[in-house]
Design a protein around this motif. Structure first.
Motif, mmCIF file in Angstrom:
data_model
loop_
_atom_site.group_PDB
_atom_site.id
_atom_site.type_symbol
_atom_site.label_atom_id
_atom_site.label_comp_id
_atom_site.label_asym_id
_atom_site.label_seq_id
_atom_site.Cartn_x
_atom_site.Cartn_y
_atom_site.Cartn_z
ATOM 1 N N ASP A 77 0.865 -1.182 0.000
ATOM 2 C CA ASP A 77 0.000 0.000 0.000
ATOM 3 C C ASP A 77 0.897 1.227 0.000
ATOM 4 O OD1 ASP A 77 -1.809 2.084 0.520
ATOM 5 O OD2 ASP A 77 -3.135 0.770 1.662
ATOM 6 N N ARG A 118 0.253 4.182 0.206
ATOM 7 C CA ARG A 118 -0.171 5.286 1.063
ATOM 8 C C ARG A 118 0.699 5.393 2.316
ATOM 9 N NH1 ARG A 118 -6.527 4.177 1.512
ATOM 10 N NH2 ARG A 118 -5.668 2.064 1.717
ATOM 11 N N ARG A 119 1.154 4.265 2.850
ATOM 12 C CA ARG A 119 2.010 4.357 4.039
ATOM 13 C C ARG A 119 3.397 4.901 3.681
ATOM 14 N NH1 ARG A 119 1.384 -1.445 3.853
ATOM 15 N NH2 ARG A 119 3.231 -2.445 2.982
ATOM 16 N N LYS A 142 3.913 7.082 1.233
ATOM 17 C CA LYS A 142 3.690 8.519 1.040
ATOM 18 C C LYS A 142 3.544 9.240 2.374
ATOM 19 C CE LYS A 142 1.590 7.975 -3.531
ATOM 20 N NZ LYS A 142 0.333 8.019 -4.332
ATOM 21 N N LEU A 143 2.903 8.590 3.342
ATOM 22 C CA LEU A 143 2.766 9.179 4.672
ATOM 23 C C LEU A 143 4.128 9.368 5.326
ATOM 24 C CD1 LEU A 143 0.982 10.069 7.054
ATOM 25 C CD2 LEU A 143 0.871 7.651 7.753
ATOM 26 N N ASN A 187 3.648 2.821 12.480
ATOM 27 C CA ASN A 187 3.329 1.406 12.650
ATOM 28 C C ASN A 187 2.377 1.169 13.821
ATOM 29 O OD1 ASN A 187 4.830 0.719 10.452
ATOM 30 N ND2 ASN A 187 6.506 -0.242 11.577
ATOM 31 N N GLU A 198 -2.545 2.521 9.902
ATOM 32 C CA GLU A 198 -3.758 2.791 9.134
ATOM 33 C C GLU A 198 -3.727 2.124 7.768
ATOM 34 O OE1 GLU A 198 -6.361 6.666 7.573
ATOM 35 O OE2 GLU A 198 -4.445 6.955 8.604
ATOM 36 N N TYR A 199 -2.512 2.095 7.163
ATOM 37 C CA TYR A 199 -2.353 1.481 5.837
ATOM 38 C C TYR A 199 -1.432 0.257 5.903
ATOM 39 C CZ TYR A 199 -3.967 6.200 4.761
ATOM 40 O OH TYR A 199 -4.672 7.381 4.735
ATOM 41 N N GLY A 200 -1.324 -0.329 7.059
ATOM 42 C CA GLY A 200 -0.393 -1.432 7.249
ATOM 43 C C GLY A 200 0.936 -0.927 7.788
ATOM 44 N N LYS A 201 1.800 -1.847 8.170
ATOM 45 C CA LYS A 201 3.083 -1.479 8.767
ATOM 46 C C LYS A 201 4.175 -1.323 7.714
ATOM 47 C CE LYS A 201 2.260 -3.398 13.345
ATOM 48 N NZ LYS A 201 2.774 -4.249 14.435
ATOM 49 N N GLU A 222 10.647 -0.512 2.313
ATOM 50 C CA GLU A 222 10.084 0.839 2.288
ATOM 51 C C GLU A 222 10.951 1.809 3.089
ATOM 52 O OE1 GLU A 222 5.413 -0.503 1.712
ATOM 53 O OE2 GLU A 222 6.238 -0.185 3.716
#
Length: 449
Positions: free
Chosen positions: A32, A34-35, A37-38, A121, A125-128, A133
């Motif tokens: 994902d 999104r994590r 990008k976060l 983590n 919210e979008y996985g760890k 990454e």
């Protein structure tokens, strides 16, 4: 958590979810962006600081990245190179103008990131966040803080959901696509190509290597949908092999912007496709206002370093290390080996294969391409959780007239391979980048060859 030194930094990184070590058949569902990008947003988006060349593909993407990076560095640009996996040391993955990131810099970055990783983590919210990454974010941070002009990024796997796919590339390169990581990327060339083509973004120019028809169709359709320029390197570049000389391959390469006489220190014939992709990408930079002279491209390619790919460790006997790890790569390797031997009029005496492979790879497909050429096969394993049991590997190589020897480590395999070698013998070490890296590390300490 206090990060007190380099080993503590490594231990922390590897304590995260690490798909390179523990493959998960359901891992595609766990990706994902999104994590990622976060994480980067909290760091001030360092990935957007430099001009980017993004490279995906099943085979040759690392070599292509190394070639492009070498030319840009030689041209005077401060150039970051991010690749994976590493052969020997984790620090190899992140480099600037050929200089690897230091252990202290790795330690400092991990210590800085740990509190942020903990917060993300904990929420999950979008996985760890995964090991890859976090390493990718560290590469972006290192490049941004050094003020690089370019960052050349190799995807880890696939493209669409890869951690590197947060960038906005000037040029996106897709090297040869084949069947690999099928449990994650799909079991057809079209499905895999769709994942690789996920790096194509509006505003970039796309370079594609010579592809199987199914993959080429997907790439063309994606470029059309995105409204971006597609350059098919095999159609616009003619490459003539002129022989070998003092550890170099010699090529005459005719491209849209001119003819190049190239001395490439990567001597596997399979580098032809990668070379064409690299030159096509470098020429396309001219349309972005970045002009590279013929001499700069030739000299930059002459200086490229990319170990573990048809890496000749010794000549008498001939000892070659290559990280080929799927049937397509093994087929290309054997073609390159036969071409090299024919060009040198070499008639090998004994032919020894040292082979280890990861458990998620197509062993029958690889073994079928290797059996019959070697009279002695030493099966082994790298010190990696995904390495296949040598007993299982041996079953794939059993054939009349072939001696199959089972060993439990690369070190032991090399000891067996060294015994009673004649000057005209051949030893090929392949099957995995993990095997190649371990072999190179061991061979550096030896003088037997």
């Amino acid at each position: 958590m206090k990060i007190s030194g380099y080993q503590a930094a490594l231990d922390y990184l590897y304590s995260l979810v690490d798909f390179e070590v523990h493959a998960d058949p359901n891992q595609a569902a766990l990706f994902d962006l999104r994590r990622m990008k976060l994480l980067l947003e909290n760091l001030g988006n360092p990935h957007l600081e430099a001009q980017t060349i993004h490279i995906a593909g099943t085979k040759g993407k690392g070599s292509t990245a190394a070639m492009i990076s070498s030319v840009l560095s030689h041209a005077g640009f401060k150039t970051g190179l991010y690749t994976s996996p590493h052969l020997i040391k984790l620090t190899e993955r992140i480099s600037i103008n050929g200089k690897d990131i230091s252990q202290q810099e790795i330690t400092d970055l991990v210590a800085e990131l740990e509190p942020l990783i903990f917060r993300i983590n904990s929420c999950a919210e979008y996985g760890k966040l995964t090991t890859f990454e976090v390493l990718t974010a560290m590469g972006f941070m290192h490049f941004a803080r050094a003020g690089v002009d370019f960052q050349v990024l190799e995807t880890g796997m696939g493209g669409r959901l890869d951690a590197t796919n947060v960038c906005n590339p000037l040029v996106a390169v897709i090297t040869l696509i084949g069947l690999d990581h099928t449990a994650v990327l799909g079991n057809t060339l079209a499905l895999i190509a769709a994942e690789k083509a996920g790096i194509i973004k509006s505003g970039c120019t796309v370079i594609s290597g010579t592809q199987p028809v199914e993959a080429a169709d997907v790439i063309r359709r994606t470029c059309l949908d995105k409204g971006v320029k597609l350059v098919e390197a095999g159609s616009v570049i003619e490459c003539r092999h002129k022989g070998y000389e003092n550890g170099f391959q010699l090529f005459e390469l005719t491209a849209p912007n001119g003819t190049y006489n190239i001395r490439l220190p990567l001597v596997g014939l399979y580098q032809v496709g990668n070379l064409c992709c690299a030159v096509a990408a470098l020429e396309q930079l001219a349309e972005k206002g970045i002009i590279l002279s013929k001499d700069t491209i030739e000299q930059g390619l002459q200086r490229v370093k990319w170990p573990g790919r048809f890496d000749i460790i010794a000549y008498k006997p001939l000892v070659i290390v290559d990280g080929a790890h799927n049937p397509e790569a093994i087929k290309a390797l054997m073609g390159a080996l036969n071409h090299y031997l024919d060009a040198h009029n070499a008639r090998c005496g004994g032919k020894t294969l040292v082979f280890g492979v990861s458990s998620d790879k197509d062993l029958p497909g690889m073994a079928a391409l290797l059996k019959g050429f070697f009279n002695r096969i030493i099966v082994t394993r790298a010190p990696h959780p995904r390495s296949m049991d040598p007993e299982k590997i041996a079953l794939a190589f059993n054939a009349p007239g072939t001696e199959v020897i089972i060993t439990d480590s690369i070190e032991n395999a090399l000891q067996v391979a060294m015994r009673c070698l004649a000057l005209d013998d051949l030893v090929l070490i392949t099957g995995s980048l993990f095997v190649a890296g371990e072999a190179l590390s061991s061979l550096k300490t030896r003088s037997v060859f």
